[in-house]
Scaffold this motif. Structure first.
Motif, PDB file in Angstrom:
ATOM      1  N   VAL A 121      44.415 -94.370 -99.474  1.00  0.00           N
ATOM      2  CA  VAL A 121      43.261 -94.955-100.163  1.00  0.00           C
ATOM      3  C   VAL A 121      43.323 -96.478-100.077  1.00  0.00           C
ATOM      4  N   TYR A 122      44.498 -97.014-100.346  1.00  0.00           N
ATOM      5  CA  TYR A 122      44.634 -98.472-100.329  1.00  0.00           C
ATOM      6  C   TYR A 122      44.581 -99.034 -98.917  1.00  0.00           C
ATOM      7  N   ALA A 123      45.105 -98.301 -97.940  1.00  0.00           N
ATOM      8  CA  ALA A 123      44.983 -98.745 -96.553  1.00  0.00           C
ATOM      9  C   ALA A 123      43.521 -98.745 -96.125  1.00  0.00           C
ATOM     10  N   ASP A 124      42.783 -97.709 -96.502  1.00  0.00           N
ATOM     11  CA  ASP A 124      41.373 -97.624 -96.127  1.00  0.00           C
ATOM     12  C   ASP A 124      40.535 -98.693 -96.817  1.00  0.00           C
ATOM     13  N   ASP A 125      40.954 -99.116 -98.021  1.00  0.00           N
ATOM     14  CA  ASP A 125      40.263-100.212 -98.692  1.00  0.00           C
ATOM     15  C   ASP A 125      40.330-101.494 -97.857  1.00  0.00           C
ATOM     16  N   ILE A 126      41.382-101.616 -97.049  1.00  0.00           N
ATOM     17  CA  ILE A 126      41.566-102.815 -96.230  1.00  0.00           C
ATOM     18  C   ILE A 126      40.684-102.794 -94.985  1.00  0.00           C
ATOM     19  N   TRP A 127      40.719-101.671 -94.241  1.00  0.00           N
ATOM     20  CA  TRP A 127      40.054-101.700 -92.926  1.00  0.00           C
ATOM     21  C   TRP A 127      38.613-101.218 -92.926  1.00  0.00           C
ATOM     22  N   MET A 128      38.240-100.380 -93.885  1.00  0.00           N
ATOM     23  CA  MET A 128      36.896 -99.815 -93.823  1.00  0.00           C
ATOM     24  C   MET A 128      35.769-100.835 -93.989  1.00  0.00           C
ATOM     25  N   PRO A 129      35.964-101.945 -94.712  1.00  0.00           N
ATOM     26  CA  PRO A 129      34.899-102.962 -94.729  1.00  0.00           C
ATOM     27  C   PRO A 129      34.734-103.684 -93.397  1.00  0.00           C
ATOM     28  N   VAL A 130      35.711-103.505 -92.487  1.00  0.00           N
ATOM     29  CA  VAL A 130      35.679-104.215 -91.208  1.00  0.00           C
ATOM     30  C   VAL A 130      34.800-103.513 -90.184  1.00  0.00           C
ATOM     31  N   VAL A 131      34.802-102.178 -90.187  1.00  0.00           N
ATOM     32  CA  VAL A 131      34.008-101.398 -89.226  1.00  0.00           C
ATOM     33  C   VAL A 131      33.232-100.306 -89.963  1.00  0.00           C
ATOM     34  N   PRO A 132      32.129 -99.831 -89.405  1.00  0.00           N
ATOM     35  CA  PRO A 132      31.380 -98.737 -90.031  1.00  0.00           C
ATOM     36  C   PRO A 132      32.207 -97.461 -90.094  1.00  0.00           C
ATOM     37  N   GLY A 133      31.888 -96.607 -91.066  1.00  0.00           N
ATOM     38  CA  GLY A 133      32.621 -95.355 -91.211  1.00  0.00           C
ATOM     39  C   GLY A 133      31.955 -94.191 -90.497  1.00  0.00           C
ATOM     40  N   ASP A 134      31.154 -94.485 -89.451  1.00  0.00           N
ATOM     41  CA  ASP A 134      30.387 -93.423 -88.814  1.00  0.00           C
ATOM     42  C   ASP A 134      31.276 -92.418 -88.081  1.00  0.00           C
ATOM     43  N   LYS A 135      32.475 -92.823 -87.658  1.00  0.00           N
ATOM     44  CA  LYS A 135      33.385 -91.875 -87.000  1.00  0.00           C
ATOM     45  C   LYS A 135      34.242 -91.133 -88.014  1.00  0.00           C
ATOM     46  N   LEU A 136      34.522 -91.776 -89.139  1.00  0.00           N
ATOM     47  CA  LEU A 136      35.434 -91.179 -90.110  1.00  0.00           C
ATOM     48  C   LEU A 136      34.844 -89.950 -90.780  1.00  0.00           C
ATOM     49  N   VAL A 137      33.576 -90.001 -91.145  1.00  0.00           N
ATOM     50  CA  VAL A 137      32.981 -88.870 -91.860  1.00  0.00           C
ATOM     51  C   VAL A 137      33.000 -87.594 -91.017  1.00  0.00           C
ATOM     52  N   PRO A 138      32.556 -87.601 -89.764  1.00  0.00           N
ATOM     53  CA  PRO A 138      32.665 -86.381 -88.958  1.00  0.00           C
ATOM     54  C   PRO A 138      34.108 -85.909 -88.786  1.00  0.00           C
ATOM     55  N   PHE A 139      35.051 -86.862 -88.712  1.00  0.00           N
ATOM     56  CA  PHE A 139      36.463 -86.506 -88.602  1.00  0.00           C
ATOM     57  C   PHE A 139      36.926 -85.759 -89.849  1.00  0.00           C
ATOM     58  N   LEU A 140      36.598 -86.280 -91.021  1.00  0.00           N
ATOM     59  CA  LEU A 140      36.968 -85.615 -92.272  1.00  0.00           C
ATOM     60  C   LEU A 140      36.291 -84.251 -92.383  1.00  0.00           C
ATOM     61  N   GLU A 141      35.034 -84.195 -91.996  1.00  0.00           N
ATOM     62  CA  GLU A 141      34.282 -82.945 -92.066  1.00  0.00           C
ATOM     63  C   GLU A 141      34.898 -81.889 -91.165  1.00  0.00           C
ATOM     64  N   ALA A 142      35.216 -82.251 -89.929  1.00  0.00           N
ATOM     65  CA  ALA A 142      35.793 -81.293 -88.985  1.00  0.00           C
ATOM     66  C   ALA A 142      37.176 -80.830 -89.452  1.00  0.00           C
ATOM     67  N   SER A 143      37.972 -81.753 -89.973  1.00  0.00           N
ATOM     68  CA  SER A 143      39.315 -81.400 -90.439  1.00  0.00           C
ATOM     69  C   SER A 143      39.245 -80.436 -91.616  1.00  0.00           C
ATOM     70  N   LEU A 144      38.344 -80.704 -92.556  1.00  0.00           N
ATOM     71  CA  LEU A 144      38.218 -79.838 -93.724  1.00  0.00           C
ATOM     72  C   LEU A 144      37.639 -78.482 -93.334  1.00  0.00           C
ATOM     73  N   ALA A 145      36.660 -78.473 -92.440  1.00  0.00           N
ATOM     74  CA  ALA A 145      36.074 -77.201 -91.988  1.00  0.00           C
ATOM     75  C   ALA A 145      37.125 -76.326 -91.322  1.00  0.00           C
ATOM     76  N   ALA A 146      37.997 -76.933 -90.522  1.00  0.00           N
ATOM     77  CA  ALA A 146      39.047 -76.169 -89.847  1.00  0.00           C
ATOM     78  C   ALA A 146      40.028 -75.593 -90.857  1.00  0.00           C
ATOM     79  N   ALA A 147      40.374 -76.371 -91.871  1.00  0.00           N
ATOM     80  CA  ALA A 147      41.317 -75.899 -92.879  1.00  0.00           C
ATOM     81  C   ALA A 147      40.717 -74.773 -93.718  1.00  0.00           C
ATOM     82  N   VAL A 148      39.441 -74.904 -94.080  1.00  0.00           N
ATOM     83  CA  VAL A 148      38.777 -73.857 -94.863  1.00  0.00           C
ATOM     84  C   VAL A 148      38.680 -72.563 -94.057  1.00  0.00           C
TER      85      VAL A 148
END
Length: 264
Positions: A121-148
């Protein structure tokens, strides 16, 4: 920032360096070592005069390579700055949280994963304001879908011969007997994903990630999705050592504090 890449493509790591250095800096040089082992993914070590990032070739050539590099640079930044999330002993906090209680080995292992989420959480607080999160959301979605989708038909089985209150280090192999995703930690991972997205305003409330998180929560009756999302989302931006230790103790007890027998 001084970044050297060995054994793989340099562009994602140098590109991440250029982005990261617009807002932050690293005093120590970084060596990136690309390895063939696909299970390596990312591993960071620190010394008094350097940082080392070991990453699999699969991760280094993926669409998320730049974002992974930014994330690890952020961890290095917190390490250099002595941020409480990166200086607090996880082992110490877990023992403090679970003193006098008997806890399954798998739960203890998960506590380390949860502590890592808090660092993330704290690492992401540092870098996420630097670049858009457009790649991160699909990554989280795919990872969670696979686990479910990978959840077991029955509760996961673990080798009870290893169950004890000795806190196993993350580098030790788990003694799991089934390959499926563990519903309890999947639900916590879902809470982390939602908290991260909400902390940085990445998704609307009707995003599919919420449906996946709900499905994960239904498979883990002992995990309160809302509670764990609050634990992650409410982390103070600038905690002192005592405040972060309390947060880590609280989330550990919420996950694994239900045992009753005295600890070994």
């Amino acid at each position: 920032m001084d970044v050297h890449v060995q054994g793989g493509p340099a562009e994602p790591f140098l590109g991440a360096r250029d982005l990261f250095s617009t807002e932050h800096d690293l005093k120590r040089p970084v060596t990136v070592r690309v390895r063939e082992d696909p299970d390596e993914r990312t591993r960071v070590s620190h010394s008094d005069d350097a940082h080392r990032l070991t990453i699999s070739r699969q991760a280094a050539t993926s669409a998320m390579a730049r974002e992974l590099a930014l994330h690890e640079y952020a961890h290095m930044h917190h390490h250099e700055c002595g941020h409480p999330s990166h200086t607090q002993s996880t082992r110490e906090a877990i023992y403090l949280a679970l003193a006098g209680r008997s806890v399954e080995q798998r739960k203890l292992t998960h506590c380390y994963q949860i502590a890592n989420h808090m660092k993330d959480v704290y690492a992401d607080d540092i870098w996420m304001p630097v670049v858009p999160g457009d790649k991160l959301v699909p990554f989280l979605e795919a990872s969670l879908a696979a686990a479910v989708a990978d959840r077991p038909g029955d509760p996961p089985t673990w080798d009870r011969s290893t169950s004890s209150t000795r806190v196993r280090q993350p580098s030790e192999p788990a003694a799991r007997l089934t390959p499926a995703a563990d519903p309890d930690i999947t639900a916590v991972n879902a809470a982390f994903a939602l908290a991260l997205c909400e902390r940085h305003d990445l998704v609307e409330t009707d995003h599919r990630l919420y449906d996946l998180a709900h499905a994960a929560a239904q498979d883990a009756e002992s995990v309160d999705l809302t509670e764990f999302k609050r634990h992650f989302a409410a982390l103070s931006p600038e905690p002192d050592e005592s405040e972060f230790r309390k947060a880590l103790v609280d989330v550990t007890r919420a996950y694994a504090g239900g045992g009753s027998r005295a600890a070994d």
